[in-house]
Design a protein around this motif. Structure first.
Motif, PDB file in Angstrom:
ATOM      1  N   ARG B  69     -32.199  -6.901  37.498  1.00  0.00           N
ATOM      2  CA  ARG B  69     -32.843  -6.637  38.783  1.00  0.00           C
ATOM      3  C   ARG B  69     -31.929  -7.164  39.877  1.00  0.00           C
ATOM      4  O   ARG B  69     -31.303  -8.207  39.718  1.00  0.00           O
ATOM      5  CB  ARG B  69     -34.185  -7.371  38.869  1.00  0.00           C
ATOM      6  N   MET B  70     -31.884  -6.465  40.963  1.00  0.00           N
ATOM      7  CA  MET B  70     -31.011  -6.840  42.070  1.00  0.00           C
ATOM      8  C   MET B  70     -31.865  -7.277  43.264  1.00  0.00           C
ATOM      9  O   MET B  70     -32.896  -6.677  43.564  1.00  0.00           O
ATOM     10  CB  MET B  70     -30.161  -5.626  42.453  1.00  0.00           C
ATOM     11  N   GLY B  76     -34.862  -5.148  51.577  1.00  0.00           N
ATOM     12  CA  GLY B  76     -34.997  -4.473  50.291  1.00  0.00           C
ATOM     13  C   GLY B  76     -36.455  -4.197  49.951  1.00  0.00           C
ATOM     14  O   GLY B  76     -36.758  -3.453  49.042  1.00  0.00           O
ATOM     15  N   LEU B  77     -37.366  -4.826  50.706  1.00  0.00           N
ATOM     16  CA  LEU B  77     -38.787  -4.561  50.481  1.00  0.00           C
ATOM     17  C   LEU B  77     -39.161  -3.245  51.131  1.00  0.00           C
ATOM     18  O   LEU B  77     -38.595  -2.877  52.155  1.00  0.00           O
ATOM     19  CB  LEU B  77     -39.635  -5.679  51.091  1.00  0.00           C
ATOM     20  N   PHE B  78     -40.131  -2.551  50.531  1.00  0.00           N
ATOM     21  CA  PHE B  78     -40.635  -1.331  51.158  1.00  0.00           C
ATOM     22  C   PHE B  78     -41.606  -1.738  52.271  1.00  0.00           C
ATOM     23  O   PHE B  78     -42.629  -2.368  51.994  1.00  0.00           O
ATOM     24  CB  PHE B  78     -41.353  -0.449  50.135  1.00  0.00           C
ATOM     25  N   PRO B  79     -41.298  -1.396  53.517  1.00  0.00           N
ATOM     26  CA  PRO B  79     -42.134  -1.865  54.634  1.00  0.00           C
ATOM     27  C   PRO B  79     -43.526  -1.248  54.650  1.00  0.00           C
ATOM     28  O   PRO B  79     -44.413  -1.769  55.316  1.00  0.00           O
ATOM     29  CB  PRO B  79     -41.332  -1.447  55.874  1.00  0.00           C
ATOM     30  N   TRP B  80     -43.722  -0.169  53.918  1.00  0.00           N
ATOM     31  CA  TRP B  80     -45.032   0.483  53.920  1.00  0.00           C
ATOM     32  C   TRP B  80     -45.939  -0.068  52.818  1.00  0.00           C
ATOM     33  O   TRP B  80     -47.060   0.398  52.660  1.00  0.00           O
ATOM     34  CB  TRP B  80     -44.888   2.012  53.779  1.00  0.00           C
ATOM     35  N   LEU B  89     -44.240  -3.319  42.062  1.00  0.00           N
ATOM     36  CA  LEU B  89     -43.155  -2.409  41.661  1.00  0.00           C
ATOM     37  C   LEU B  89     -42.413  -2.979  40.457  1.00  0.00           C
ATOM     38  O   LEU B  89     -41.954  -2.235  39.589  1.00  0.00           O
ATOM     39  CB  LEU B  89     -42.162  -2.240  42.811  1.00  0.00           C
ATOM     40  N   ARG B  92     -44.337  -2.185  37.045  1.00  0.00           N
ATOM     41  CA  ARG B  92     -44.767  -0.795  36.834  1.00  0.00           C
ATOM     42  C   ARG B  92     -45.008  -0.467  35.369  1.00  0.00           C
ATOM     43  O   ARG B  92     -45.734   0.469  35.054  1.00  0.00           O
ATOM     44  CB  ARG B  92     -43.734   0.171  37.407  1.00  0.00           C
ATOM     45  N   GLU B 133     -39.070 -10.629  47.621  1.00  0.00           N
ATOM     46  CA  GLU B 133     -38.047  -9.866  46.887  1.00  0.00           C
ATOM     47  C   GLU B 133     -37.708 -10.538  45.561  1.00  0.00           C
ATOM     48  O   GLU B 133     -37.541  -9.875  44.533  1.00  0.00           O
ATOM     49  CB  GLU B 133     -36.771  -9.765  47.724  1.00  0.00           C
ATOM     50  N   ARG B 136     -40.473 -10.051  43.094  1.00  0.00           N
ATOM     51  CA  ARG B 136     -40.449  -8.692  42.558  1.00  0.00           C
ATOM     52  C   ARG B 136     -39.370  -8.563  41.477  1.00  0.00           C
ATOM     53  O   ARG B 136     -39.575  -7.932  40.453  1.00  0.00           O
ATOM     54  CB  ARG B 136     -40.174  -7.712  43.703  1.00  0.00           C
ATOM     55  N   ALA B 137     -38.216  -9.218  41.740  1.00  0.00           N
ATOM     56  CA  ALA B 137     -37.120  -9.126  40.785  1.00  0.00           C
ATOM     57  C   ALA B 137     -37.386  -9.956  39.532  1.00  0.00           C
ATOM     58  O   ALA B 137     -36.893  -9.636  38.450  1.00  0.00           O
ATOM     59  CB  ALA B 137     -35.818  -9.568  41.447  1.00  0.00           C
TER      60      ALA B 137
END
Lengths: 257, 250
Positions: B69-70, B76-80, B89, B92, B133, B136-137
């Motif tokens: 994971r990077m 790098g986060l999805f703002p929505w 994410l 998943r 971030e 998430r990684a």
């Protein structure tokens, strides 16, 4: 920045402006600065309002105009966004089609009125066609530029986390362009509302644009003003409705930073 | 499970006519925290992209193992998506709703962002965003964390705090880490091994090992010594009083 910080007193200011304008208008008619035949009084206009509402004509015109705008605008959105997505991603197609799209965007939709009548006659169809021509090209262009400006890092992150194919479109591309596209929809909806009035004046037998034209032909300046007021108010209402889209939580990021 | 996560054999990479990486041979064993430092534009990010498989080498060979994971520099986060949605994410693959729920809770606690689950990235500070971030990684059973200047957009004090945070998170969820940074202090505070790159085309100038367990204080003698030695090697500090015997041939 947001209206929440404005005091209650300040919120009444627009009302004050309205009352002042009414007062000046009344004064001008009372002093008979202009003849009544070309400058109707507020009272005449208010009576005209009552007349238009009780005869049911205003309701019919309103429905006719709103239907045309909705149909033309929806058609432009449904076709324009996919085309913009495609052109935003395909460099070759974009190079091929961009000059043509820019050409039609710069061409006033009103220039199409003669053809609209020749091809579609009188009624809903020519108006819908003209609204479509007014909003389709700006929507395509805005979508192209929105797609082109999506930061590359979103696609890399998506790939890192195994998002691909159709999911890439629905989970990355569409949410990423939504704020920019909605701003354009707001502008083009306003544009459509301008165009429908012109279209109905020439190629309509009903609708608010036709009402204006009809009032002019019948020398009913009071009804003409009634039409103008309704058109202005509905325009503001449409804009306010689309502003609500910008307040959706997953879209607001595009405006707040 | 192999004990070597990355094995680079005389790897080079050039873009158009520009050679970015001189033949590079490098082994990164499982569990090691490697930091790569060097002047900007020297090819550090290219190395990271080669490790992640985003680009392939022009010549030479890379063997990669483990799931990677990077973490990106910023945005790098999805703002929505909310904090929770962004972290999911990384989960998943989980189909079980209850398992997902408990994992999300654990990760939110790990980055100490309880109460911010439904916030959007633009409502968070830069440090909080980078923590999301990292969460998430770290989500799911991955083996490798690739960090591309993850703290460079943050202010100095937040950066210091984030180093401690990262050390703590890695104690709870151990990973093999490759950190690319231009911040030599950051490298010395966090890494087991610091690799110093030369100007482009990048070449390993030297390597430095640190043994003090994390989190290390910025002023810990071992960190100070490493920083001095690296700066000296880059020609940025005067002569070294330290014996060169500690250097591993580069």
């Amino acid at each position: 920045m947001t209206p929440d910080h404005v005091s209650t007193k300040a919120r009444l200011l627009p009302l004050l402006v309205l009352l002042t304008a009414l007062a000046i208008w009344s004064l001008l008619t009372w002093l008979r600065v202009f003849p009544e035949s070309v400058f109707p009084s507020p009272i005449a206009v208010a009576k005209g309002f009552g007349e238009e509402i009780s005869s049911g004509r205003m309701y019919n015109d309103l429905v006719a105009s709103l239907f045309r705008v909705t149909a033309g605008f929806a058609l432009a959105t449904v076709l324009g966004i996919p085309l913009g997505l495609w052109l935003g991603q395909g460099a070759r197609a974009r190079i091929a089609l961009l000059p043509a799209i820019n050409f039609f965007r710069s061409l006033s939709p009103l220039a199409w009125i003669p053809f609209a009548i020749l091809w579609f006659g009188i009624g809903d169809k020519p108006a819908i066609f003209l609204i479509f021509m007014a909003s389709f090209f700006p929507i395509v262009l805005a979508t192209i530029s929105a797609v082109a400006s999506i930061p590359n890092v979103y696609f890399r992150v998506a790939r890192d986390y195994g998002i691909k194919g159709f999911d890439m479109l629905t989970q990355v591309t569409l949410p990423a362009i939504a704020p920019q596209v909605i701003t354009t929809l707001r502008v083009t909806a306003g544009l459509s509302w301008l165009v429908v009035v012109a279209a109905e004046m020439i190629a309509g037998r009903d609708g608010l644009g036709f009402a204006i034209w009809d009032a002019r032909n019948g020398l009913r300046m009071d009804l003409l003003v009634v039409g103008m007021i309704v058109i202005g108010i509905i325009g503001v209402v449409i804009d306010r409705l689309l502003v609500q889209l910008m307040k959706i939580e997953s879209i607001r990021w595009g405006y707040d930073r | 499970m192999s004990s070597t996560i990355f094995k680079l054999e005389k790897v080079t990479r050039s873009f158009a006519a520009v050679e970015v990486l001189n033949p590079l041979t490098l082994d990164i064993p499982r569990g090691e925290f490697v930091a790569v430092v060097g002047p900007s534009g020297c090819g550090k990010t290219t190395l990271l992209n080669l490790l992640s498989g985003f680009i392939e080498p022009s010549s030479g060979e890379i063997t990669r193992s483990g799931r990677m994971r990077m973490v990106y520099q910023q945005d790098g986060l999805f703002p929505w998506l909310t904090v929770t949605e962004n972290i999911s994410l990384g989960l998943r693959h989980l189909k079980d709703e209850r398992e997902l729920e408990s994992q999300l809770k654990e990760l939110t606690a790990l980055i100490k962002l309880e109460g911010f689950e439904n916030h959007y990235p633009h409502q968070l500070s830069g440090g909080m965003r980078q923590r999301v971030e990292i969460a998430r990684a770290l989500a799911g059973d991955t083996d490798v964390l690739l960090l591309d200047e993850p703290f460079s957009a943050l202010d100095y004090l937040t950066r210091l705090r984030m180093r401690r945070e990262l050390a703590r998170m890695l104690r709870e969820r151990p990973r093999t880490v490759v950190l690319v940074t231009h911040d030599i202090e950051e490298a010395a505070q966090l890494a087991d091994r610091v690799i110093v790159f030369s100007e482009r085309p990048a070449q390993v100038r030297c390597e430095w090992r640190l043994y003090e367990p994390r989190p290390r204080d910025l002023t810990h003698p071992e960190v100070v010594k490493a920083v001095h030695q690296i700066l000296f090697e880059l020609g940025l500090e005067k002569d070294s009083q330290l014996e060169t015997a500690e250097w591993i041939a580069g």
